[in-house]
Design an enzyme around this catalytic site. Structure first.
Site, PDB file in Angstrom:
ATOM      1  N   CYS A   8       0.824  -1.214   0.000  1.00 39.81           N
ATOM      2  CA  CYS A   8       0.000   0.000   0.000  1.00 39.81           C
ATOM      3  C   CYS A   8       0.856   1.261   0.000  1.00 39.81           C
ATOM      4  O   CYS A   8       0.573   2.213  -0.747  1.00 39.81           O
ATOM      5  CB  CYS A   8      -0.951   0.002   1.195  1.00 39.81           C
TER       6      CYS A   8
ATOM      7  N   HIS B 232       2.410   1.737  -3.407  1.00 39.61           N
ATOM      8  CA  HIS B 232       1.361   2.138  -4.352  1.00 39.61           C
ATOM      9  C   HIS B 232       1.080   3.637  -4.235  1.00 39.61           C
ATOM     10  O   HIS B 232       1.014   4.350  -5.237  1.00 39.61           O
ATOM     11  CB  HIS B 232       0.103   1.311  -4.050  1.00 39.61           C
ATOM     12  N   GLU B 233       0.925   4.127  -3.006  1.00 38.68           N
ATOM     13  CA  GLU B 233       0.602   5.547  -2.812  1.00 38.68           C
ATOM     14  C   GLU B 233       1.799   6.446  -3.116  1.00 38.68           C
ATOM     15  O   GLU B 233       1.634   7.545  -3.662  1.00 38.68           O
ATOM     16  CB  GLU B 233       0.064   5.795  -1.403  1.00 38.68           C
ATOM     17  N   ILE B 234       3.005   6.023  -2.780  1.00 35.31           N
ATOM     18  CA  ILE B 234       4.195   6.816  -3.136  1.00 35.31           C
ATOM     19  C   ILE B 234       4.321   6.899  -4.650  1.00 35.31           C
ATOM     20  O   ILE B 234       4.658   7.960  -5.193  1.00 35.31           O
ATOM     21  CB  ILE B 234       5.465   6.255  -2.461  1.00 35.31           C
TER      22      ILE B 234
ATOM     23  N   LEU C 236       2.116   9.639  -5.748  1.00 31.64           N
ATOM     24  CA  LEU C 236       2.720  10.956  -5.479  1.00 31.64           C
ATOM     25  C   LEU C 236       3.770  11.310  -6.524  1.00 31.64           C
ATOM     26  O   LEU C 236       3.994  12.480  -6.817  1.00 31.64           O
ATOM     27  CB  LEU C 236       3.354  10.978  -4.085  1.00 31.64           C
TER      28      LEU C 236
END
Length: 163
Positions: free
Chosen positions: A130, A133-135, A138
């Site tokens: 997770c 995925h979020e980095i 960004l």
């Protein structure tokens, strides 16, 4: 706190790299609270400010209701394991679409909390997936870019029919 409009794929904002958080104030906390409400309404387990068109490096994760939400400003990966794992991923910006992505099983990352204090953490398994995925989001890397061209094309055809 408010539910914000989520950018939907293929919005070009989903490919836009985000700027670092430099001011840790009430406005940042309000954005974080809005992101949490928006993510829960979607529903999802992770969201970035970029998903709502605010191009700043802020992530919210809530991997379970029991553990609660966590907020990460300016997260960056410091180390990644050579050992990989596959996990099904999707996005609040592309409801109903998902596929398996392979990523490092463990990472060490650095981030700031909503007051600006720097932290380092190790993440493994689902948490690691997770956060990576979020980095990526960004950095302007939408999760589809982690799929082979064949898998991506197949998923886009299937997703397009379901809209």
């Amino acid at each position: 706190m408010a539910i914000r409009t989520i950018l939907k794929y293929p919005d070009p904002g989903l490919s836009r790299p985000c700027e670092p958080v430099t001011v840790f104030d009430a406005a940042l906390t309000a954005l974080a609270d809005d992101l949490l409400d928006t993510m829960r309404a979607a529903p999802g387990v992770g969201i970035t400010a970029a998903h709502v068109g605010v191009f700043t490096r802020l992530v919210v994760l809530e991997l379970s209701k029991e553990s609660g939400a966590s907020f990460y400003a300016n997260p960056e990966i410091l180390l990644s394991s050579e050992e990989l794992m596959r996990h099904t991923e999707g996005s609040v910006s592309m409801p109903g679409a998902n596929d398996e992505v392979e990523r490092p099983k463990r990472i060490r990352f650095r981030y700031q909390d909503l007051t600006g204090v720097v932290h380092e953490e190790d993440a493994e398994g689902f948490y690691s997936i997770c956060m990576q995925h979020e980095i990526d989001q960004l950095d302007g890397i939408f999760w589809l870019k982690r799929l082979s061209r064949l898998k991506r094309d197949r998923l886009l055809r299937k997703w397009g029919k379901g809209k």
